[in-house]
Design a protein around this motif. Structure first.
Motif, PDB file in Angstrom:
ATOM      1  N   GLN A 122      37.726  27.064  37.482  1.00  0.00           N
ATOM      2  CA  GLN A 122      38.450  26.652  36.403  1.00  0.00           C
ATOM      3  C   GLN A 122      38.179  27.157  35.058  1.00  0.00           C
ATOM      4  OE1 GLN A 122      41.096  24.433  37.039  1.00  0.00           O
ATOM      5  NE2 GLN A 122      40.654  24.381  39.116  1.00  0.00           N
ATOM      6  N   ALA A 123      37.019  27.303  34.698  1.00  0.00           N
ATOM      7  CA  ALA A 123      36.586  28.176  33.430  1.00  0.00           C
ATOM      8  C   ALA A 123      37.124  29.374  33.402  1.00  0.00           C
ATOM      9  CB  ALA A 123      34.847  27.999  33.468  1.00  0.00           C
ATOM     10  N   PHE A 124      37.069  30.177  34.553  1.00  0.00           N
ATOM     11  CA  PHE A 124      37.690  31.533  34.355  1.00  0.00           C
ATOM     12  C   PHE A 124      39.215  31.534  34.219  1.00  0.00           C
ATOM     13  CE2 PHE A 124      40.099  35.263  36.526  1.00  0.00           C
ATOM     14  CZ  PHE A 124      39.199  36.059  36.167  1.00  0.00           C
ATOM     15  N   CYS A 125      40.030  30.496  34.820  1.00  0.00           N
ATOM     16  CA  CYS A 125      41.289  30.102  34.408  1.00  0.00           C
ATOM     17  C   CYS A 125      41.745  29.869  33.088  1.00  0.00           C
ATOM     18  CB  CYS A 125      41.992  29.391  35.240  1.00  0.00           C
ATOM     19  SG  CYS A 125      42.131  29.865  37.056  1.00  0.00           S
TER      20      CYS A 125
ATOM     21  N   LEU B 204      44.333  38.065  40.919  1.00  0.00           N
ATOM     22  CA  LEU B 204      43.329  38.255  42.139  1.00  0.00           C
ATOM     23  C   LEU B 204      42.054  37.745  41.987  1.00  0.00           C
ATOM     24  CD1 LEU B 204      44.307  41.900  43.481  1.00  0.00           C
ATOM     25  CD2 LEU B 204      44.689  39.933  44.599  1.00  0.00           C
ATOM     26  N   GLN B 205      41.547  37.885  40.918  1.00  0.00           N
ATOM     27  CA  GLN B 205      40.178  37.366  40.730  1.00  0.00           C
ATOM     28  C   GLN B 205      40.201  35.818  40.607  1.00  0.00           C
ATOM     29  OE1 GLN B 205      39.023  39.498  36.917  1.00  0.00           O
ATOM     30  NE2 GLN B 205      37.697  40.672  38.400  1.00  0.00           N
ATOM     31  N   ALA B 206      41.390  35.339  39.932  1.00  0.00           N
ATOM     32  CA  ALA B 206      41.317  33.718  40.019  1.00  0.00           C
ATOM     33  C   ALA B 206      41.559  33.426  41.084  1.00  0.00           C
ATOM     34  CB  ALA B 206      42.670  33.695  38.759  1.00  0.00           C
ATOM     35  N   SER B 207      42.589  33.882  41.847  1.00  0.00           N
ATOM     36  CA  SER B 207      42.777  33.641  43.273  1.00  0.00           C
ATOM     37  C   SER B 207      41.742  33.515  44.005  1.00  0.00           C
ATOM     38  CB  SER B 207      43.960  34.517  43.985  1.00  0.00           C
ATOM     39  OG  SER B 207      44.084  33.834  45.238  1.00  0.00           O
TER      40      SER B 207
ATOM     41  N   LEU C  91      47.395  26.676  34.649  1.00  0.00           N
ATOM     42  CA  LEU C  91      47.411  28.075  34.137  1.00  0.00           C
ATOM     43  C   LEU C  91      47.791  29.303  34.730  1.00  0.00           C
ATOM     44  CD1 LEU C  91      44.761  27.664  31.421  1.00  0.00           C
ATOM     45  CD2 LEU C  91      47.051  27.780  30.683  1.00  0.00           C
ATOM     46  N   TYR C  92      47.026  29.029  36.084  1.00  0.00           N
ATOM     47  CA  TYR C  92      47.339  30.049  37.170  1.00  0.00           C
ATOM     48  C   TYR C  92      48.624  30.185  37.771  1.00  0.00           C
ATOM     49  CZ  TYR C  92      46.807  32.606  41.579  1.00  0.00           C
ATOM     50  OH  TYR C  92      47.066  33.262  42.690  1.00  0.00           O
ATOM     51  N   ASP C  93      49.445  29.026  37.831  1.00  0.00           N
ATOM     52  CA  ASP C  93      50.540  28.962  38.484  1.00  0.00           C
ATOM     53  C   ASP C  93      51.815  29.412  37.552  1.00  0.00           C
ATOM     54  OD1 ASP C  93      49.597  27.532  40.540  1.00  0.00           O
ATOM     55  OD2 ASP C  93      50.438  25.469  39.977  1.00  0.00           O
ATOM     56  N   ARG C  94      51.500  29.001  36.162  1.00  0.00           N
ATOM     57  CA  ARG C  94      52.260  29.875  35.195  1.00  0.00           C
ATOM     58  C   ARG C  94      52.102  31.152  35.250  1.00  0.00           C
ATOM     59  NH1 ARG C  94      51.400  27.759  28.970  1.00  0.00           N
ATOM     60  NH2 ARG C  94      49.612  29.171  29.483  1.00  0.00           N
TER      61      ARG C  94
ATOM     62  N   ALA D 256      46.656  30.321  46.456  1.00  0.00           N
ATOM     63  CA  ALA D 256      45.875  29.541  45.334  1.00  0.00           C
ATOM     64  C   ALA D 256      46.937  28.785  44.349  1.00  0.00           C
ATOM     65  CB  ALA D 256      45.043  30.580  44.735  1.00  0.00           C
ATOM     66  N   ARG D 257      47.996  28.770  44.804  1.00  0.00           N
ATOM     67  CA  ARG D 257      49.289  28.082  44.191  1.00  0.00           C
ATOM     68  C   ARG D 257      48.794  26.602  44.144  1.00  0.00           C
ATOM     69  NH1 ARG D 257      54.072  30.203  42.489  1.00  0.00           N
ATOM     70  NH2 ARG D 257      54.116  31.655  43.884  1.00  0.00           N
ATOM     71  N   GLY D 258      49.018  26.009  43.075  1.00  0.00           N
ATOM     72  CA  GLY D 258      48.661  24.481  42.966  1.00  0.00           C
ATOM     73  C   GLY D 258      47.236  24.279  42.454  1.00  0.00           C
ATOM     74  N   GLU D 259      46.310  25.040  42.337  1.00  0.00           N
ATOM     75  CA  GLU D 259      45.020  24.890  42.207  1.00  0.00           C
ATOM     76  C   GLU D 259      44.766  24.644  40.464  1.00  0.00           C
ATOM     77  OE1 GLU D 259      42.761  24.050  44.258  1.00  0.00           O
ATOM     78  OE2 GLU D 259      44.085  24.347  45.955  1.00  0.00           O
ATOM     79  N   ASN D 260      45.704  25.326  39.758  1.00  0.00           N
ATOM     80  CA  ASN D 260      45.364  25.307  38.286  1.00  0.00           C
ATOM     81  C   ASN D 260      46.760  25.771  37.634  1.00  0.00           C
ATOM     82  OD1 ASN D 260      44.894  27.273  35.810  1.00  0.00           O
ATOM     83  ND2 ASN D 260      42.963  25.864  35.846  1.00  0.00           N
TER      84      ASN D 260
END
Length: 558
Positions: free
Chosen positions: A523-526, A508-511, A475-478, A469-473
């Protein structure tokens, strides 16, 4: 004769009020079709073929009479009677008829065996969805259903035992009679591991096992000892850990001996629990109880661990179900209840709370069914390794999140939320149970550290899953970059274990959500879970999130 004015006024005053602004009971709805997060997850994780089956079952679980079974089964807890009127030891556990109806419904729909009997590739995902739906009706009866399902991998460690018992396990006939298994239409399986002195540390168990004749796998032993917590003591057989000459070993101990005599598995008392009231749990003495060794002596923990892994997965399903039912009740109530001139659901602050809880519940079932797909694809190396490391992570986090969400949903109902004629107090009392059963939070964290040290390839599988899921958000990547760095640093790692598991679970959930096809939810979850300044309680969503849309997605009948 005319009524006096005084008498007319008195009669009028007796009519104190007209009932308005009250919410109708949430029933007569399809629990599956009303749950868009579940429908999407089922499709995403490969069980689209089960849509019609799940639709029928969702309709069944929303019927008023089925929902009433859940109330009835908890209003009258199980009772225990050690002897019959002739003075013979029977160890009889009695339940409200509604409990038996719930058990019959679960077994009739194969919630206890579907992954093993369906012959299709979506068995775990489909069964998880079915279990999730029925658990929203009532959670306690799910305990024996879960253990019966999970017994198969352990029983298969001893082929002759599996050949005798698995056909009985796979039966779709629920038979609650306390008689020898050979005379029954179907059986359930329990487990007995916990002892007073050890709790989760089963290696210090003192129950002893003595071979009747030749020792070895499939051979009979007599077990002597005390089990402090036996789940579902009305089961037909139990997987029991005991010390044999070769070390901690696993045994199948039936309630009745093959000759038809009562096996001396003697219940001492039923536990009085704050939740899971419909389900029986007991203290039990083994007074020379006859059992058969499963696998080799000294391999008890290794042989039963697959059963424990599956029951831990069911804890994820159960807690996800509790959260979903709490969100359904809260959003339903707020859509019909008005305060200060507006429907509660239209008020921005309440929208923030409801939408935040809806995100939590959706993330829970999304991760749970993702791991169901991993179980279905057990031949795949990545999926097997992911299951090994992620089940404990998911069990820890989802079960930990359930109690706070249950409380918050009660508050959405105001005073009605604490009334025992609603489902809310039962959801609240049930919410902490799964976090403690099948290994408490600390046990799950220590398990992650053990996997990291002994099976580093499982950690690689975790990062491969997260990396997809890298690159999708941003905040997630960080979040992922920091998590990888902190998991690699081993200084004071046990002290930091909870922090690591929590962050891995949210990742894991965000991914799953980021790859799940609903950009609004992901996006709301992240934004809600990965931003550094997020508050600790529900209702702290940042501005810019379409809270009304998230609530509508979660609300039955929206």
């Amino acid at each position: 004769m005319e009524l006096s004015m005084d008498r007319v006024e008195s009669a009028t005053l007796a009519e104190t009020h007209e009932v308005t602004n009250q919410v109708h009971t949430l029933q007569d709805y399809n629990l599956y079709r009303a749950d868009r997060a579940l429908v999407d997850a089922v499709q995403r994780e490969g069980a689209a073929a089960a849509d019609a089956e799940l639709t029928r079952f969702g309709e069944l679980c929303g019927r008023p009479d089925i929902i009433e079974w859940g109330f009835q089964a908890n209003e009258q807890p199980p009772t225990f009677r050690s002897h019959n009127r002739q003075g013979q030891r029977t160890d009889e556990v009695s339940f409200h008829p509604a409990y038996h109806q719930l058990m019959a419904q679960a077994i009739g729909h194969q919630l206890h065996c579907l992954p093993w009997t369906s012959g299709r590739g979506d068995g775990h995902v489909t069964r998880a969805a079915l279990f999730y739906l029925q658990t929203q009706v009532e959670a306690g009866h799910g305990c024996p259903i879960s253990m019966t399902l999970a017994a198969r991998p352990t029983l298969e460690k001893q082929p002759d035992i599996a050949a005798e018992w698995l056909p009985r396990v796979y039966s779709r006939d629920y038979d609650p009679r306390n008689i020898p298994a050979a005379d029954k239409r179907g059986v359930t399986i329990g487990m007995a591991m916990t002892e007073k002195q050890g709790g989760s540390d089963v290696r210090v168990n003192t129950t002893r096992a003595f071979p009747v004749g030749q020792p070895g796998g499939g051979q009979p032993y007599e077990l002597v000892g005390h089990k402090y917590f036996v789940s579902a003591p009305m089961s037909d057989a139990f997987l029991v850990l005991a010390q044999a000459k070769g070390g901690m070993s696993c045994f199948l101990v039936p309630r009745w001996r093959p000759d038809g005599s009562k096996n001396p598995i003697q219940l001492q008392q039923l536990k009085r629990k704050m939740g899971n009231v419909s389900n029986a749990s007991s203290e039990t003495e083994l007074r020379g109880a006859l059992g058969w060794l499963v696998g080799d002596e000294g391999r008890g923990v290794a042989n039963i661990i697959e059963m424990v892994a599956l029951t831990r997965y069911d804890c994820m399903i159960g807690s996800s179900a509790g959260m979903r039912q709490a969100v359904a009740q809260a959003t339903h109530h707020c859509a019909e209840r008005s305060a200060f001139g507006r429907k509660l659901v239209d008020q921005p602050l309440m929208q923030n709370v409801l939408a935040d809880m809806a995100l939590e519940a959706e993330a829970a079932i999304a991760l749970t069914l993702r791991l169901g797909r991993a179980l279905d694809n057990g031949a795949d190396e990545h999926e097997t390794k992911l299951t090994r490391i992620a089940t404990g992570i998911g069990k820890y986090w989802i079960c930990k999140r359930a109690p706070q969400l249950a409380y918050e949903s009660m508050e959405c109902l105001g005073g009605m939320g604490v009334m025992d004629d609603t489902i809310m107090p039962r959801l609240y009392r049930e919410a902490p149970i799964n976090a403690i059963w099948e290994g408490s939070g600390n046990v799950q964290c220590l398990d992650l550290l053990r996997v990291m040290q002994r099976n580093p390839e499982c950690l690689e599988a975790l990062f491969a899953e997260l990396g997809a899921a890298r690159g999708e958000n941003r905040l997630y990547d960080r979040h992922l970059e920091r998590l990888q760095g902190d998991l690699a640093a081993m200084d004071q790692v046990e002290y930091r274990a909870r922090n690591l598991v929590e962050r891995a679970a949210v990742a894991l959930q965000a991914s799953v959500l980021l790859r799940g096809g609903n950009d609004r939810v992901a996006q709301a979850f992240c934004d809600a879970r990965l931003a550094a300044d997020r508050g600790q309680l529900y209702g702290n969503l940042p501005t810019g999130i379409d809270a009304a849309a998230l609530v509508a997605r979660a609300r039955p009948g929206a």
